[in-house]
Design a protein around this motif. Sequence first.
Motif, short mmCIF file in Angstrom:
data_model
loop_
_atom_site.label_atom_id
_atom_site.label_comp_id
_atom_site.label_asym_id
_atom_site.label_seq_id
_atom_site.Cartn_x
_atom_site.Cartn_y
_atom_site.Cartn_z
N MET A 189 -45.66 -72.52 -14.39
CA MET A 189 -45.06 -71.68 -15.44
C MET A 189 -43.76 -71.02 -14.99
O MET A 189 -42.75 -71.06 -15.71
CB MET A 189 -46.05 -70.63 -15.93
CG MET A 189 -47.33 -71.19 -16.51
SD MET A 189 -47.04 -72.28 -17.91
CE MET A 189 -48.73 -72.76 -18.28
N PRO A 190 -43.71 -70.38 -13.79
CA PRO A 190 -42.43 -69.80 -13.37
C PRO A 190 -41.32 -70.82 -13.21
O PRO A 190 -40.16 -70.53 -13.52
CB PRO A 190 -42.78 -69.13 -12.03
CG PRO A 190 -44.25 -68.87 -12.10
CD PRO A 190 -44.81 -70.02 -12.87
N LEU A 191 -41.65 -72.02 -12.72
CA LEU A 191 -40.63 -73.04 -12.54
C LEU A 191 -40.16 -73.63 -13.87
O LEU A 191 -39.05 -74.16 -13.96
CB LEU A 191 -41.16 -74.16 -11.65
CG LEU A 191 -41.45 -73.78 -10.19
CD1 LEU A 191 -42.07 -74.95 -9.46
CD2 LEU A 191 -40.18 -73.32 -9.49
N CYS A 192 -41.00 -73.53 -14.89
CA CYS A 192 -40.67 -74.09 -16.21
C CYS A 192 -40.10 -73.03 -17.15
O CYS A 192 -40.11 -73.22 -18.38
CB CYS A 192 -41.91 -74.71 -16.84
SG CYS A 192 -42.53 -76.16 -15.97
N LEU A 193 -39.60 -71.95 -16.61
CA LEU A 193 -39.08 -70.87 -17.45
C LEU A 193 -38.00 -71.32 -18.43
O LEU A 193 -38.01 -70.90 -19.59
CB LEU A 193 -38.56 -69.73 -16.56
CG LEU A 193 -38.15 -68.44 -17.29
CD1 LEU A 193 -39.32 -67.86 -18.06
CD2 LEU A 193 -37.60 -67.43 -16.30
N PRO A 194 -37.05 -72.18 -18.05
CA PRO A 194 -36.03 -72.60 -19.03
C PRO A 194 -36.62 -73.29 -20.26
O PRO A 194 -36.28 -72.94 -21.39
CB PRO A 194 -35.15 -73.55 -18.22
CG PRO A 194 -35.31 -73.13 -16.81
CD PRO A 194 -36.73 -72.69 -16.70
N ALA A 197 -38.73 -70.87 -22.40
CA ALA A 197 -37.90 -70.00 -23.22
C ALA A 197 -37.39 -70.73 -24.45
O ALA A 197 -37.33 -70.18 -25.55
CB ALA A 197 -36.73 -69.47 -22.39
N THR A 198 -37.05 -71.99 -24.28
CA THR A 198 -36.60 -72.81 -25.41
C THR A 198 -37.71 -72.95 -26.45
O THR A 198 -37.49 -72.76 -27.65
CB THR A 198 -36.16 -74.19 -24.93
OG1 THR A 198 -35.12 -74.05 -23.96
CG2 THR A 198 -35.65 -75.05 -26.08
N VAL A 199 -38.90 -73.28 -25.99
CA VAL A 199 -40.04 -73.45 -26.89
C VAL A 199 -40.41 -72.13 -27.55
O VAL A 199 -40.78 -72.09 -28.74
CB VAL A 199 -41.23 -74.05 -26.12
CG1 VAL A 199 -42.49 -74.02 -26.96
CG2 VAL A 199 -40.91 -75.48 -25.69
N THR A 200 -40.29 -71.04 -26.81
CA THR A 200 -40.58 -69.73 -27.39
C THR A 200 -39.65 -69.44 -28.57
O THR A 200 -40.09 -68.91 -29.60
CB THR A 200 -40.41 -68.63 -26.32
OG1 THR A 200 -41.33 -68.87 -25.25
CG2 THR A 200 -40.68 -67.25 -26.91
N LEU A 201 -38.38 -69.78 -28.42
CA LEU A 201 -37.44 -69.58 -29.52
C LEU A 201 -37.82 -70.43 -30.73
O LEU A 201 -37.74 -69.97 -31.87
CB LEU A 201 -36.02 -69.92 -29.06
CG LEU A 201 -34.91 -69.67 -30.07
CD1 LEU A 201 -34.84 -68.20 -30.47
CD2 LEU A 201 -33.56 -70.12 -29.52
N TYR A 280 -31.28 -69.93 -21.03
CA TYR A 280 -32.28 -70.96 -20.73
C TYR A 280 -32.29 -72.09 -21.75
O TYR A 280 -32.85 -73.15 -21.49
CB TYR A 280 -33.69 -70.35 -20.69
CG TYR A 280 -33.85 -69.23 -19.72
CD1 TYR A 280 -33.84 -69.46 -18.35
CD2 TYR A 280 -34.04 -67.93 -20.16
CE1 TYR A 280 -34.01 -68.42 -17.44
CE2 TYR A 280 -34.22 -66.88 -19.26
CZ TYR A 280 -34.19 -67.13 -17.91
OH TYR A 280 -34.36 -66.11 -17.03
N PHE A 281 -31.69 -71.85 -22.91
CA PHE A 281 -31.91 -72.74 -24.05
C PHE A 281 -31.42 -74.16 -23.77
O PHE A 281 -32.17 -75.13 -23.87
CB PHE A 281 -31.21 -72.18 -25.29
CG PHE A 281 -31.47 -72.96 -26.54
CD1 PHE A 281 -32.67 -72.83 -27.21
CD2 PHE A 281 -30.54 -73.84 -27.03
CE1 PHE A 281 -32.93 -73.54 -28.36
CE2 PHE A 281 -30.78 -74.56 -28.18
CZ PHE A 281 -31.98 -74.41 -28.84
N VAL A 282 -30.14 -74.31 -23.42
CA VAL A 282 -29.56 -75.64 -23.24
C VAL A 282 -30.20 -76.35 -22.06
O VAL A 282 -30.56 -77.53 -22.14
CB VAL A 282 -28.03 -75.54 -23.05
CG1 VAL A 282 -27.44 -76.90 -22.74
CG2 VAL A 282 -27.38 -74.95 -24.28
N LYS A 283 -30.39 -75.63 -20.95
CA LYS A 283 -30.99 -76.25 -19.76
C LYS A 283 -32.39 -76.75 -20.05
O LYS A 283 -32.74 -77.88 -19.69
CB LYS A 283 -31.01 -75.23 -18.62
CG LYS A 283 -31.59 -75.79 -17.32
CD LYS A 283 -31.56 -74.73 -16.23
CE LYS A 283 -32.18 -75.28 -14.95
NZ LYS A 283 -32.21 -74.25 -13.88
N GLY A 284 -33.19 -75.94 -20.70
CA GLY A 284 -34.57 -76.35 -20.99
C GLY A 284 -34.63 -77.51 -21.95
O GLY A 284 -35.44 -78.43 -21.80
N LEU A 285 -33.76 -77.51 -22.96
CA LEU A 285 -33.78 -78.58 -23.96
C LEU A 285 -33.33 -79.90 -23.37
O LEU A 285 -33.93 -80.94 -23.59
CB LEU A 285 -32.89 -78.19 -25.16
CG LEU A 285 -32.90 -79.13 -26.35
CD1 LEU A 285 -34.30 -79.19 -26.93
CD2 LEU A 285 -31.91 -78.66 -27.41
#
Length: 292
Positions: A189-194, A197-201, A280-285
């Motif tokens: 979970m900590p490593l997947c923060l980006p 955060a994207t999914v949370t949005l 985090y949005f662009v990086k995670g997506l």
Amino acid sequence: MRTQRRISFSTATIYAALTLFAAACLLPVLLTLMVSVTQEDSIVNNGYSLFPAAFSLDGYRTIFANGALIFRGYAVSIFVTAAGSLLALVVTALAAYTMSNPNVKYRHFLALYFFITMLFQGGLVPWYLMCTKLGLTSNILALIVPNLMFNAFNMFLVKNFMESLPSALRESAYIDGANDLRIAFRIYMPLCLPVLATVTLFYALAYWNDWFNAIMLLDDKKLYPLQYILFQLRSNIQMLEMLPTGANAAYTLPAESAKMATVVITIGPIVFLYPYLQRYFVKGLVIGSVKG
């Protein structure tokens, strides 16, 4: 002696293009705000304008005529969005961890099962019958649980991100005696923060804008979310506009200004939430889409 940094022509061109693009994105928001404080007669005669001929707060007065109901709807929407997004995020992350774990025997079959839900849906009648059988009517859970069945796209997004992490992390944790639940929450979970955060949005937007569950499952006005209250208000204004001429001739209903005022009122919390998740949005997506 300090040297001044020179900006090249190409860099200046990029900055100028980005500035113009940002201004173009901001223009509709500014137009919506100005129309919301424009007198209705001015809108009818002159159309939408960034520089209204006559200012008026009739649109906001119409919306807040029953202020207690609006503020209660705000409180309900904020609670549902916060609680629903958090629960949906936990369910999605745990499902994604299971799908990305090579030790799960039938994970490919489960992934296919979830993928089918992206192509086919059961329909409205089975959905409604299931909600009523589960007791999801006339209570706050009716606004949370139906959308808690996570979106398969979000699950695959998180799954692909987790599969990009080194498998040695999980193996070393197993050797140290950690179980899957601890590995999921303390390591992945900590490593997947980006991507989280994207999914949370995504989930927050879905919960905040949802009015369908309220119209189908609720009959208690105290539980109405903000979006459904504003939807009812707009419908009432449109119905009054259809009355014969003369029934409301003494007062011009602020239909257009009230419509824009509802937009201004509803986008507030999301606008304040996005800056905290934007980095985090662009990086995670991107990583969640192409890895795996």
